[in-house]
Write a protein that holds these residues in place. Sequence first.
Motif, PDB file in Angstrom:
ATOM      1  N   VAL A 198     -13.302 -42.889  -3.444  1.00  0.00           N
ATOM      2  CA  VAL A 198     -13.791 -41.821  -4.092  1.00  0.00           C
ATOM      3  C   VAL A 198     -14.848 -42.506  -3.722  1.00  0.00           C
ATOM      4  O   VAL A 198     -15.218 -43.065  -4.058  1.00  0.00           O
ATOM      5  N   THR A 326     -10.738 -46.704  -6.027  1.00  0.00           N
ATOM      6  CA  THR A 326      -9.720 -45.888  -7.538  1.00  0.00           C
ATOM      7  C   THR A 326     -10.754 -45.063  -7.829  1.00  0.00           C
ATOM      8  O   THR A 326     -12.555 -46.099  -8.207  1.00  0.00           O
ATOM      9  N   TRP A 338      -4.041 -46.507 -10.949  1.00  0.00           N
ATOM     10  CA  TRP A 338      -4.205 -45.099 -10.816  1.00  0.00           C
ATOM     11  C   TRP A 338      -4.022 -44.280  -9.794  1.00  0.00           C
ATOM     12  O   TRP A 338      -3.432 -45.351  -8.822  1.00  0.00           O
ATOM     13  N   CYS A 340      -3.267 -41.332  -7.622  1.00  0.00           N
ATOM     14  CA  CYS A 340      -4.098 -40.378  -6.377  1.00  0.00           C
ATOM     15  C   CYS A 340      -3.016 -39.315  -6.268  1.00  0.00           C
ATOM     16  O   CYS A 340      -2.454 -39.825  -5.308  1.00  0.00           O
ATOM     17  N   SER A 341      -3.166 -37.688  -5.829  1.00  0.00           N
ATOM     18  CA  SER A 341      -2.426 -36.920  -5.626  1.00  0.00           C
ATOM     19  C   SER A 341      -3.379 -36.020  -4.569  1.00  0.00           C
ATOM     20  O   SER A 341      -4.948 -35.597  -4.633  1.00  0.00           O
ATOM     21  N   SER A 449     -17.441 -33.921  -5.944  1.00  0.00           N
ATOM     22  CA  SER A 449     -16.724 -34.780  -7.312  1.00  0.00           C
ATOM     23  C   SER A 449     -17.050 -34.721  -8.396  1.00  0.00           C
ATOM     24  O   SER A 449     -17.989 -34.223  -8.386  1.00  0.00           O
ATOM     25  N   ARG A 477      -8.213 -34.102  -4.071  1.00  0.00           N
ATOM     26  CA  ARG A 477      -7.566 -34.879  -5.111  1.00  0.00           C
ATOM     27  C   ARG A 477      -8.075 -35.251  -5.859  1.00  0.00           C
ATOM     28  O   ARG A 477      -9.280 -34.689  -6.290  1.00  0.00           O
ATOM     29  N   PHE A 479      -7.144 -37.994  -8.998  1.00  0.00           N
ATOM     30  CA  PHE A 479      -7.399 -39.679  -9.316  1.00  0.00           C
ATOM     31  C   PHE A 479      -7.265 -39.179 -11.326  1.00  0.00           C
ATOM     32  O   PHE A 479      -8.021 -38.931 -11.648  1.00  0.00           O
TER      33      PHE A 479
END
Length: 681
Positions: A198, A326, A338, A340-341, A449, A477, A479
């Motif tokens: 990211v 991360t 961390w 993540c999905s 983001s 996403r 985090f």
Amino acid sequence: MTQWFKEPFGRSFQQPHQDYETLLETCLRNNCLFEDPNFPADMNSIGRGSLLQKLPPTLHWKRPIELHDNPVFYSTKAERLGLCQGVVGNCWFLAALEALTFHGDILNRVVPLNQSFTKRYAGIFLFRFWHFGEWIPVVIDDRLPVNEAGHLVFVSSTCKNLFWAALLEKAYAKLSGSYEDLQIGHVSEAFVDFTGGVTATIQLSKAPLDLWDILTRVASKRSLIGCQTHSGERILNNGLVDGHAYTVTGIRKVTCHNRPEYLVRLRNPWGKVEWKGDWSDRSKKWDLLNPKEKILLLRKDEDGEFWMSFHDFKFHFVSLVICQLTPDLMSQEVGKKWMCSLSTGRWVKGSTAGGRLRHHAETFWMNPQFQLTVLSADESKKSSTPCSVLVSLMQKSKSLHRNQMKHLPIGIFLFRQLWKGNQRLPQEFFQRTMPLFIPRDFQTEREVSYEFSLEPDTYLIVPCTSEPWQESEFILRVFSRKHALYPFSHFFPQEIVDKYEGGEEFFTKLFEKCPEINAIQLQKILNNMTWKYLSNPQPTFSMDACLGILALLDFNATGTVGIQEFRYLWKRLLIYQEVFHKQDKHKSGFLESGQLRAAAQEAGILLSDEVCNLMAIRYGNSNRKIGFENFVYFMLRAENVEGAFQNVTQDNKGIYLLKSEVIMLTSYFFPLCNLALIGIF
């Protein structure tokens, strides 16, 4: 005479992928060198546009074995920063690539380093890129464009016999559509494509006061750092290039006149043309340092790498891009894990493309909705301490050419979800609820983001385009230290049911003569359906599968289902058909474990890797691949288990059951429910 192996046309990474091992073994067996028909050695791979004007009058395609007596794919002994940009305007790509060389393990994932021009050489090479949510293998042949003198036209190395970067650039050009499609870009895009990480972009004119501390932290972690100069296309008198991307290769705090001096080291991807101001290679500032420090830091080679003061850096550069695996970019936490999905979705005209809230309140509720539950990372006690959460939204174009991708203005809204549940929130919710976060502007970027500090609670994320009816697929996403992301299904509205010809008339006619359907009738209906989106052969439902489906829907224990139960089944079948078709990318009629997880998640069921592997064993064939029939059976059972859990749980985290209830549930839902009870599912 050398033979050439050509793979059948019509295959690319978007379609049934080229199998590297199969192609390699075929070439070795036939004693031939690979030629890639999907990215041929001609002008189709170069592309059309301004790049054509930069090419030499005569262009040849040569393999490294034809260009050097001792070609080497990759060497750890070679100088790390030995790359030089060619005629393609892809400084952003080179800046990211040079940052990648700081991390051998990440580089090895993108560039498998066990390839060579000697051992098992067949003119074929493999690379991997993170492409819209998944790692994509890209296969190429090793024919590279050269001029009349035999020099590489595009990326090259200062070590003339080193070719990994030139071949990587070719693979990235294939992924992007052509070499022309690499002409314009942002270093942040390449960072993400190399790592799946990211990025955070800091506008230096609005930089935080603790920017040096941020740089110090990220430089000590697994970070890739790039930067961009102000717009333009000229070399300035001070040696910097306008409109150009650079790599940040180091930072250093030194003592000068008994005062601290903060230095930044950068590299020009051209491999030449350096900064001429303070702390440049020939600056007199170096004489103010002690000799040891000067010897340690100063290199006077004309290699494109140079030092400059932090003050000058902030003045002459417009943005700083930091990429990590991360999201703790701005955090001072050390050694924290961390998670993540990732969830996919799409904006569809007339269905799920509702536009932004302020200007399109009447349609905003139609946008995709995602429930985010932020959990305290400290399991020993309940905590209300805010948690760092980063949300990334990436849009996905249908164009096969990177430069033809039309990016929409996108953003997200964040709400506190006061009403707890697992259903989509209606229009009334958005009419009476103020969002916690409203995007300041909608950015026309591939990815945007946002960083939040959220208390442990349940929230609602609504990704949207700036205007309604704008269509695109997207990847969301999240985090954080600990959370759960649940996509609310968009498939229940009546228009989805009406995809099947006849709509409501179909149900009425089906139950006109018989108010209840048994397993035999269900089998006949399912096996006579036209599954438009599934690959051949059409799925065949066995009697056992139909009995199992009935058992899951027949809560009255009559052995039959009525029109309401069948209507529910029908909606689910349409959903399952869509997600199965989408994930069956090879059009084989089967899903592998990873595809099963993605399909289940898109249908609203979150599964762990362990459960997916177990389900591939339980419901798959001998190769652990699941056909559509078993996918339907599995998904119905999974949804029933989740429904049972939601009915029993008090806090949406766990349940307490009596022994008799455990026996009943595990008997009825086995083998899924027992997995849920022990925390795997």
